[in-house]
Design a protein around this motif. Structure first.
Motif: not given
Lengths: 114, 114
Positions: B17-27, B64-78
């Protein structure tokens, strides 16, 4: 290449006893050194860090660590363990070469007995 | 509210299966990282990004692969999950202005691949 070795994957102490968690590092350039703590079901948080200057560094919750260049060590201590100190502790090293990456040790789980 | 937020916190999936883990930050930090934690191995760096147009492989990027969609968002995909990717995954941030590179962690995403 940088590396970090934490001696002892598990350490058990009695409440009120001295806590000593050992960390040795290898680095070809002056490092930045860190101890992070991870409480159950939480992320890691910074306990203390060594950058430059004074080699004895004080952190949160009564912990301190001493940078000893000659021994390439950065051991973590606390004079008197508390039940709330039970957690996993990670030593980490970072230099401004090698891509500015932080390298972590394998971790030491601290158990505190009543 | 957490400064570094990871979703989902727990996920069970099946092999392939394809999985995405998402990360967002307000720092407001420019630098973002994905680490994997396995018992006895500490944290290992998967990918890191110093700004939106900068993506770098860490020590264990295969699968693994990643995507930096914006300064505040960084996603990890399997792309095609396998059982040995079962682990606890952490997103972390650090500010560019802090030379020591202290890391600020999310609470982790526990992934189980059956």
């Amino acid at each position: 290449a940088q590396s970090v070795t934490q001696l002892g994957s598990h350490v058990s102490v009695s409440e009120g006893a001295l806590v000593l968690l050992r960390c040795n590092y290898s680095s070809s350039v002056p490092p930045y050194l860190f101890w992070y703590v991870q409480y159950p079901n939480q992320g890691l948080q910074l306990l203390l860090k060594y950058t430059t200057g004074a080699t004895l560094v004080k952190g949160i919750n009564g912990f301190e660590a001493e940078f000893k260049k000659s021994e390439t060590s950065f051991h973590l201590t606390k004079p008197s363990a508390h039940m709330s100190d039970a957690a996993e502790y990670f030593c980490a090293v970072r230099t401004n070469t090698g891509g500015f990456k932080t390298i972590f040790g394998a971790g030491t789980r601290l158990f505190v007995k009543a | 509210d957490a400064d570094v937020t990871q979703t989902p916190r727990n996920r069970i999936t099946k092999t392939g299966k394809r999985i995405m883990l998402e990360c967002s930050q307000t720092k407001g930090h420019d630098r973002m990282y994905w680490y994997r934690q396995d018992p006895g191995l500490g944290l290992r760096l998967i990918y890191y990004s110093f700004d939106v147009k900068d993506i770098n492989k860490g020590e264990i990027s295969d699968g693994y692969s990643v995507s930096r969609q914006a300064q505040a968002k960084f996603s990890l995909s399997l792309e095609s999950a396998i059982p040995n990717q079962t682990a606890l995954y952490f997103c972390a941030t650090s500010p560019e202005y802090l030379e020591t590179g202290e890391l600020f962690f999310g609470e982790g995403s526990r992934l189980t691949v059956l």
